[in-house]
Design an enzyme around this catalytic site. Sequence first.
Site, PDB file in Angstrom:
ATOM      1  N   LYS A 103     -29.176  -1.697   2.860  1.00 31.62           N
ATOM      2  CA  LYS A 103     -28.703  -2.530   1.741  1.00 31.62           C
ATOM      3  C   LYS A 103     -29.377  -2.091   0.438  1.00 31.62           C
ATOM      4  CE  LYS A 103     -28.065  -6.438   4.872  1.00 31.62           C
ATOM      5  NZ  LYS A 103     -28.733  -7.616   5.441  1.00 31.62           N
ATOM      6  N   GLU A 136     -29.891 -10.030  16.685  1.00 33.68           N
ATOM      7  CA  GLU A 136     -28.931  -9.418  17.609  1.00 33.68           C
ATOM      8  C   GLU A 136     -29.591  -9.213  18.970  1.00 33.68           C
ATOM      9  OE1 GLU A 136     -25.808  -8.445  16.761  1.00 33.68           O
ATOM     10  OE2 GLU A 136     -26.080  -9.146  14.710  1.00 33.68           O
ATOM     11  N   THR A 180     -17.208 -11.909  14.668  1.00 32.66           N
ATOM     12  CA  THR A 180     -17.771 -12.998  13.856  1.00 32.66           C
ATOM     13  C   THR A 180     -17.150 -13.020  12.459  1.00 32.66           C
ATOM     14  OG1 THR A 180     -19.834 -12.703  15.042  1.00 32.66           O
ATOM     15  CG2 THR A 180     -19.953 -13.954  12.988  1.00 32.66           C
ATOM     16  N   VAL A 181     -17.196 -11.898  11.765  1.00 25.96           N
ATOM     17  CA  VAL A 181     -16.740 -11.891  10.368  1.00 25.96           C
ATOM     18  C   VAL A 181     -15.212 -11.828  10.288  1.00 25.96           C
ATOM     19  CG1 VAL A 181     -16.993 -10.817   8.102  1.00 25.96           C
ATOM     20  CG2 VAL A 181     -18.899 -10.739   9.715  1.00 25.96           C
ATOM     21  N   GLY A 239     -24.657 -11.037   2.490  1.00 23.93           N
ATOM     22  CA  GLY A 239     -23.584 -11.984   2.806  1.00 23.93           C
ATOM     23  C   GLY A 239     -23.096 -12.842   1.658  1.00 23.93           C
TER      24      GLY A 239
HETATM   25  N1  LIG Z   1     -22.216 -11.033  11.282  1.00 20.61           N
HETATM   26  C1  LIG Z   1     -22.689 -11.118  10.053  1.00 20.61           C
HETATM   27  O1  LIG Z   1     -23.244 -12.125   9.654  1.00 20.61           O
HETATM   28  C2  LIG Z   1     -22.543  -9.950   9.098  1.00 20.61           C
HETATM   29  C3  LIG Z   1     -23.081 -10.068   7.801  1.00 20.61           C
HETATM   30  C4  LIG Z   1     -22.890  -9.022   6.903  1.00 20.61           C
HETATM   31  C5  LIG Z   1     -22.222  -7.885   7.299  1.00 20.61           C
HETATM   32  N2  LIG Z   1     -21.757  -7.789   8.578  1.00 20.61           N
HETATM   33  C6  LIG Z   1     -21.075  -6.560   8.958  1.00 20.61           C
HETATM   34  O2  LIG Z   1     -19.741  -6.857   9.315  1.00 20.61           O
HETATM   35  C7  LIG Z   1     -19.304  -5.999  10.352  1.00 20.61           C
HETATM   36  C8  LIG Z   1     -18.806  -6.839  11.532  1.00 20.61           C
HETATM   37  O3  LIG Z   1     -19.843  -7.665  11.986  1.00 20.61           O
HETATM   38  P1  LIG Z   1     -19.576  -8.819  13.067  1.00 20.61           P
HETATM   39  O4  LIG Z   1     -20.827  -9.617  13.127  1.00 20.61           O
HETATM   40  O5  LIG Z   1     -18.308  -9.503  12.802  1.00 20.61           O
HETATM   41  O6  LIG Z   1     -19.462  -7.952  14.406  1.00 20.61           O
HETATM   42  P2  LIG Z   1     -18.849  -8.394  15.817  1.00 20.61           P
HETATM   43  O7  LIG Z   1     -18.843  -9.881  15.944  1.00 20.61           O
HETATM   44  O8  LIG Z   1     -19.555  -7.622  16.838  1.00 20.61           O
HETATM   45  O9  LIG Z   1     -17.333  -7.924  15.718  1.00 20.61           O
HETATM   46  C9  LIG Z   1     -16.965  -6.577  15.823  1.00 20.61           C
HETATM   47  C10 LIG Z   1     -15.479  -6.536  16.081  1.00 20.61           C
HETATM   48  O10 LIG Z   1     -15.051  -5.179  16.149  1.00 20.61           O
HETATM   49  C11 LIG Z   1     -14.288  -5.002  17.347  1.00 20.61           C
HETATM   50  N3  LIG Z   1     -14.451  -3.610  17.758  1.00 20.61           N
HETATM   51  C12 LIG Z   1     -15.599  -2.958  18.028  1.00 20.61           C
HETATM   52  N4  LIG Z   1     -15.348  -1.674  18.356  1.00 20.61           N
HETATM   53  C13 LIG Z   1     -14.012  -1.521  18.281  1.00 20.61           C
HETATM   54  C14 LIG Z   1     -13.116  -0.442  18.528  1.00 20.61           C
HETATM   55  N5  LIG Z   1     -13.586   0.761  18.872  1.00 20.61           N
HETATM   56  N6  LIG Z   1     -11.800  -0.644  18.348  1.00 20.61           N
HETATM   57  C15 LIG Z   1     -11.310  -1.846  17.976  1.00 20.61           C
HETATM   58  N7  LIG Z   1     -12.106  -2.915  17.737  1.00 20.61           N
HETATM   59  C16 LIG Z   1     -13.434  -2.759  17.899  1.00 20.61           C
HETATM   60  C17 LIG Z   1     -14.845  -5.994  18.324  1.00 20.61           C
HETATM   61  O11 LIG Z   1     -13.889  -6.283  19.352  1.00 20.61           O
HETATM   62  P3  LIG Z   1     -14.181  -7.416  20.480  1.00 20.61           P
HETATM   63  O12 LIG Z   1     -14.245  -8.707  19.727  1.00 20.61           O
HETATM   64  O13 LIG Z   1     -13.023  -7.367  21.394  1.00 20.61           O
HETATM   65  O14 LIG Z   1     -15.485  -7.041  21.100  1.00 20.61           O
HETATM   66  C18 LIG Z   1     -15.064  -7.196  17.403  1.00 20.61           C
HETATM   67  O15 LIG Z   1     -13.876  -7.914  17.240  1.00 20.61           O
HETATM   68  C19 LIG Z   1     -20.495  -5.094  10.672  1.00 20.61           C
HETATM   69  O16 LIG Z   1     -20.397  -3.909   9.930  1.00 20.61           O
HETATM   70  C20 LIG Z   1     -21.678  -5.904  10.174  1.00 20.61           C
HETATM   71  O17 LIG Z   1     -22.794  -5.093   9.801  1.00 20.61           O
HETATM   72  C21 LIG Z   1     -21.882  -8.792   9.486  1.00 20.61           C
END
Ligand SMILES: NC(=O)c1ccc[n+]([C@@H]2O[C@H](COP(=O)([O-])OP(=O)(O)OC[C@H]3O[C@@H](n4cnc5c(N)ncnc54)[C@H](OP(=O)(O)O)[C@@H]3O)[C@@H](O)[C@H]2O)c1
Length: 431
Positions: free
Chosen positions: A207, A192, A15-16, A136
């Site tokens: 946080k 989630e 997502t991010v 965010g």
């Molecule tokens: N989403 C939000 O709104 C938000 C807000 C603030 C902070 N955050 C933080 O930002 C971070 C990412 O969040 P997100 O929502 O973007 O998560 P996400 O959509 O689940 O994306 C995680 C990414 O990491 C990849 N990944 C996971 N394990 C891996 C590994 N072992 N080796 C290589 N790649 C790996 C996944 O690959 P695949 O795509 O192939 O599965 C995916 O591309 C987290 O720490 C979260 O707490 C998110």
Amino acid sequence: MAKQQIKLGLVGFGTVGVGVAKILQNQADLIAKRSGAEFTVVKAAMRDVNKKRDIALAPGAATTDWKEVVNDSEVELVVELMGGTDVAFEVVASALKLGKPVVTGNKALLAERGEEIFALSAQHNTPVYFEASVAGGIPIIKTLREAFVSNALVNLSGIINGTCNYILERMTDAGLSYQDALKEAMDLGYAEADPTLDINGWDAGHKAILLGAISYGFLPDPAKTYVTGIENVRLEDIELADKLGYAIKLISVVKPACDKTIEIRTQASFVPQTHLLAKVDGVFNAVALHGDEVGDSFIYGRGAGAGPTATAVIADLVDAANGSKGFLPYNATSYTVADIDETETAYFVSIEVKDEPGVMAQITSLFSNQGMSFSGTFSNVNPSEPDAAMNSVSFITHKAKLGTLKAALSDLASLDCVTNEPTYYRVESFE
Ligand SMILES: NC(=O)c1ccc[n+]([C@@H]2O[C@H](COP(=O)([O-])OP(=O)(O)OC[C@H]3O[C@@H](n4cnc5c(N)ncnc54)[C@H](OP(=O)(O)O)[C@@H]3O)[C@@H](O)[C@H]2O)c1
């Protein structure tokens, strides 16, 4: 890193990560004009390189091996957006050891393993930036570090988990049960698939730890901070709060307590409906700040989602490009987290009782034995049934230490007229 062309390695392209790549592409001109920097993603790690994404990477840029990203000699800056605390720690630690600055949105990683990470950052003179890890699209870390650099923080109180705020709002406005509101949040993608860290309070708790670190320059021990979630908030508590002029919100508080201790706590609290935080609806976040020079300030916005979170990541990329120093604890051993039992607020207390003479007198005398007094009592009276049984009493206490309230509540168990475990909430006054 004061230079124009910066090559990025992304670890995590979900997502991010995809959000960051899209904004870097769509807003490249704007970013370059404003910051003088141009960013190119040269490598990105993800679990499944065949998964369809909203944006294409350059040929050969996608990999499943994060080490290929961090060790790539072209990559100057590593953006960790994979989540988790084990592999993500390896990613961040490896980048810092190579002298590559890190941008991350991973609050759990920094709250749980910040001591190791900031030690590596200092040792290798390589910064870590983490604006995206708290609220965010709200620039709360920049506000504390930069805009309010001249102020001592008197009180920070925030709604920093949108999922909980959505659930509590739906319970309040639509009368949904906690379970139905949680299901709705999951169906809408606001929670989630595993919402544990949201609803048990720890997403906000992590946080709050980072906000404490930024505000007071020490790394709060997570085990000593106080965190409870919203799982036990009942519809009847919300209805009673409303009748009394309050909203129930998951509030994180960071403020100085006595003797070089800092109060850091997250829990469902009563917030006066007249306060701005009570008006924060849906998945929005907000932080109310009080600085000793600036006075009151309030920041509101989206706490999560690709656009807001990637916006924060890119602000950090520009900071890195400008050679801005990241955060390093500057009061590492000066402060500790305050014992939660020593922290003071007023409380709302609700007690289920038998309908018999003298109930109120027994309860008030028990509280006054602990030195506690009430600012008001409430019991539901039906005007058309004045003789109906009274089966619960509720009241708001004057300010007292949590430890004192707990002692009074534990004494209540000895009263025959009390039929159930009492319920209580802090009543926030934002002082
Ligand atoms: N989403 C939000 O709104 C938000 C807000 C603030 C902070 N955050 C933080 O930002 C971070 C990412 O969040 P997100 O929502 O973007 O998560 P996400 O959509 O689940 O994306 C995680 C990414 O990491 C990849 N990944 C996971 N394990 C891996 C590994 N072992 N080796 C290589 N790649 C790996 C996944 O690959 P695949 O795509 O192939 O599965 C995916 O591309 C987290 O720490 C979260 O707490 C998110």
